[in-house]
Design a protein around this motif. Sequence first.
Motif: not given
Length: 322
Positions: A2, A5-6, A9, A12, A290, A294, A299
């Motif tokens: 996961w 995607k940091r 979720s 996931y 999101h 990034k 995270w």
Amino acid sequence: MWLGKRYHSLDYEMKTRYGQKLYKLALDGGFTCPNRDGTLDTRGCIFCSAGGSGDFAADRSLTITEQITQAKAKLSGKQTGSLFIAYFQAYTGTYAPVEYLRSVYEEAIGSPDIAILSIATRPDCLSHEVLDLLEDLHRIKPVWVELGLQTIHPGTAEYIRRGYSLSVFDQAVAALTTRGIEVIVHVILGLPGESADDMLATVRYIARMPISGVKFQLLHVLKGTNLCADYRKHLFRVLSMEEYTDILIRCIELLPPRITIHRLTGDGPRALLEAPEWSLHKKYVLNYIHHSLKTRDTWQGKNQDSTTSPGSPDSRKSGSRP
């Protein structure tokens, strides 16, 4: 992993457990709430619309089976998997006689493509009989219980008319997890009178508890609510998208990686939403969150606290009313 995607979720988690995305079917079991029927109050929580937080749920005049069929039809052409979560969303999902609860819950999980039963409720509406029922059902299919904590601060809790103390929440989490039932906690960011530090304190508190998931909710001001009346009097302001994203990311950094994030924000019904208008653009908002994760190179769990215990309710800042 996961981390790509940091954050951990729900998508996931479901793909890890079931090999596919699961879709929630929002149901209305015909419940009410002790904050509405006169047991505690008649007005509901200050932010709740007439739909009792179930504005997106199916039509309560239909049977549970009919609601499930209707909800599936709305997903036709969108879903990629074959399994669903039956989600009792409207009002307080355990606030009824146990015999009635058993009938609607068993009807919901009777369909073979319902993989999980999820129930939104209050921690003060979990009697021993209800807990026994949930434990029985959990032996058949996984049961999730979603608890509307919103905040740990007693001053804010009084203002929003939550109607129970933090110790009641603590006891509910303990009772549910002892029985093997997963707990998902609802937290509202941007409540009147709360600073960013107050919101982070709430997340630190739940991060140390044996919960499995969290739902973050932007404070929405819905027309017809007492919260809206205060907003129109300019007693508080709502967060901007940038402010919300900053606080949310700081919350995510505090959460242990084991906790599933079921929701990053939320969207109120367009016809009822007074503020903030930016929340209507959900896809854009999620993309912004999101992108911000990034660009900040951060995270879930980056700043988790492994040494500090939640502390006692009495030691918490009481919060201030708008």
